[in-house]
Write an enzyme that holds these catalytic residues in place. Structure first.
Site, short mmCIF file in Angstrom:
data_model
loop_
_atom_site.label_atom_id
_atom_site.label_comp_id
_atom_site.label_asym_id
_atom_site.label_seq_id
_atom_site.Cartn_x
_atom_site.Cartn_y
_atom_site.Cartn_z
N ASN A 9 -5.00 1.34 6.30
CA ASN A 9 -5.43 -0.05 6.51
C ASN A 9 -5.35 -0.31 8.01
O ASN A 9 -4.25 -0.45 8.55
CB ASN A 9 -4.52 -1.01 5.75
CG ASN A 9 -4.84 -2.46 6.08
OD1 ASN A 9 -5.95 -2.78 6.49
ND2 ASN A 9 -3.86 -3.34 5.92
N TRP A 10 -6.52 -0.37 8.62
CA TRP A 10 -6.54 -0.53 10.08
C TRP A 10 -6.28 -1.96 10.54
O TRP A 10 -6.19 -2.22 11.73
CB TRP A 10 -7.90 -0.07 10.63
CG TRP A 10 -8.02 1.41 10.81
CD1 TRP A 10 -7.06 2.36 10.52
CD2 TRP A 10 -9.15 2.13 11.32
NE1 TRP A 10 -7.55 3.61 10.83
CE2 TRP A 10 -8.82 3.49 11.32
CE3 TRP A 10 -10.42 1.74 11.77
CZ2 TRP A 10 -9.70 4.48 11.76
CZ3 TRP A 10 -11.31 2.72 12.20
CH2 TRP A 10 -10.95 4.07 12.20
N LYS A 11 -6.21 -2.89 9.59
CA LYS A 11 -6.04 -4.32 9.96
C LYS A 11 -7.08 -4.68 11.01
O LYS A 11 -8.21 -4.22 10.94
CB LYS A 11 -4.61 -4.58 10.44
CG LYS A 11 -3.55 -3.99 9.54
CD LYS A 11 -2.17 -4.37 9.94
CE LYS A 11 -1.16 -3.56 9.16
NZ LYS A 11 -0.05 -4.34 8.69
N HIS A 94 -4.02 -8.73 0.48
CA HIS A 94 -3.00 -8.20 1.40
C HIS A 94 -2.07 -9.34 1.81
O HIS A 94 -2.53 -10.48 1.98
CB HIS A 94 -3.67 -7.57 2.63
CG HIS A 94 -2.72 -6.78 3.47
ND1 HIS A 94 -1.87 -7.38 4.38
CD2 HIS A 94 -2.46 -5.45 3.53
CE1 HIS A 94 -1.13 -6.43 4.95
NE2 HIS A 94 -1.47 -5.26 4.46
N GLU A 96 -0.87 -10.18 4.54
CA GLU A 96 -1.26 -10.90 5.77
C GLU A 96 -2.34 -11.92 5.46
O GLU A 96 -2.40 -12.99 6.09
CB GLU A 96 -1.71 -9.89 6.84
CG GLU A 96 -0.51 -9.13 7.41
CD GLU A 96 -0.82 -7.73 7.90
OE1 GLU A 96 -2.00 -7.38 8.08
OE2 GLU A 96 0.15 -6.96 8.09
N GLU A 167 3.64 -3.61 -1.88
CA GLU A 167 3.94 -3.71 -0.45
C GLU A 167 4.97 -4.81 -0.20
O GLU A 167 4.60 -5.99 -0.07
CB GLU A 167 2.65 -4.04 0.32
CG GLU A 167 1.59 -2.98 0.22
CD GLU A 167 0.77 -2.92 1.50
OE1 GLU A 167 0.66 -1.84 2.06
OE2 GLU A 167 0.28 -3.97 1.95
N GLY A 173 4.80 -3.33 8.75
CA GLY A 173 4.71 -3.43 10.20
C GLY A 173 6.06 -3.69 10.87
O GLY A 173 6.11 -4.01 12.05
N SER A 213 5.43 0.55 6.29
CA SER A 213 6.00 1.46 7.30
C SER A 213 6.06 2.92 6.84
O SER A 213 7.02 3.63 7.15
CB SER A 213 7.38 0.97 7.76
OG SER A 213 7.26 -0.33 8.33
N GLY A 234 -0.51 1.35 7.15
CA GLY A 234 -1.04 0.52 8.24
C GLY A 234 -0.99 1.26 9.56
O GLY A 234 -1.84 2.12 9.85
N GLY A 235 0.03 0.97 10.36
CA GLY A 235 0.13 1.50 11.72
C GLY A 235 -0.13 2.99 11.86
O GLY A 235 -0.89 3.42 12.74
#
Ligand code: PEP
Length: 249
Positions: A9-11, A94, A96, A167, A173, A213, A234-235
């Site tokens: 997930n590149w956000k 998600h 966010e 999640e 993150g 993470s 993600g990251g």
């Protein structure tokens, strides 16, 4: 047998140029495996990635979709628009989006129905509790409430075809990962809820990922848990070698 599924997930990261550079490097590292792989990118990078990954088994996903086909919804993207690009997956709900963009279980449910009833795009439904809820010991209740509301009115065969990502918000993150036991326990809880709401076959077929993470250093331990079928990353999905190491794990 559920096929393991690792999705990035590149956000809101990477320009078109950066996405192309990632794809070129990732294609040189990527070897066809039994693991399903996808990158969920910002809307403007979806066609770039579709083109870059053509002829490979790497899927491409969006990070949101509106539940109407068209209309006065400034800033939104519709299902026909995603279908035209040929995306394979779409992240729904998600944390966010729930936290910063007022996504509710009601809109999540409408979006899931839209995708499942009108396309072959596989939804990746995100659920999870925040830190306060975890500290109060309410994580199971919170996740159960989300699952029941998000899947309301959706049939067993549709649920069996989708992906659910557990999640915990406190692990996204933050560098704080749930322990493999915590992650495995909650994925098992989710599978139990699916069995209760539907049946054993549906609960056996639905893919349940952990997200929060995940990195090369902790991926193997997490993936070794029986109830975890993969990860939403993600990251670490922004760096080709790291993402590949997670897939290899
Ligand atoms: C995510 O964006 O869904 C996520 C899990 O992020 P991170 O891996 O960076 O915690």
């Amino acid at each position: 047998m559920r096929i393991p599924f690792i999705a990035g997930n590149w956000k809101m990261f990477k320009t078109k140029k950066e996405a192309k550079e990632f794809a070129e490097e990732f294609r040189t590292l990527y070897k066809d495996t039994d693991v399903r792989t996808a990158i969920c990118a910002p809307f403007t990078q979806l066609d770039t990635l579709k083109e870059a990954f053509a002829g490979t088994s790497i899927g491409v996903g969006a990070q949101n979709v509106h539940f109407e086909d068209e209309g006065a919804f400034t800033g939104e993207i519709s299902l026909p628009m995603l279908k035209e690009i040929g995306v394979d997956y779409c992240v729904i709900g998600h944390s966010e989006r729930r936290q910063y963009f007022n996504e509710t279980d009601e809109t999540v449910n409408l979006k899931l129905k839209k995708l499942l009833n009108e396309s072959d795009i596989v939804p990746i439904l995100c659920v999870g509790e925040n830190l306060e809820q975890r500290e109060a010991g309410r994580e199971k209740e919170i996740v159960e409430g989300q699952i029941r509301a998000d899947l309301a009115g959706i049939s067993a065969d549709k649920v069996a075809s989708m992906v659910i990502a557990y999640e915990p918000i406190w692990a996204i993150g933050t560098g704080k990962t749930a322990t493999p036991e915590q992650a495995g326990e909650m994925c098992a809880v989710i599978r139990g809820i699916i069995e209760e709401l539907y049946d054993e076959d549906t609960c056996d077929r639905v893919i349940i990922q952990y997200g929060g993470s995940v990195k090369p250093e902790n991926a193997t331990e997490i993936m070794n848990m029986d109830e975890i079928d993969g990860a939403l990353v993600g990251g670490a999905s922004l760096i080709p070698q790291k993402f590949m190491d997670i897939i290899n794990s």
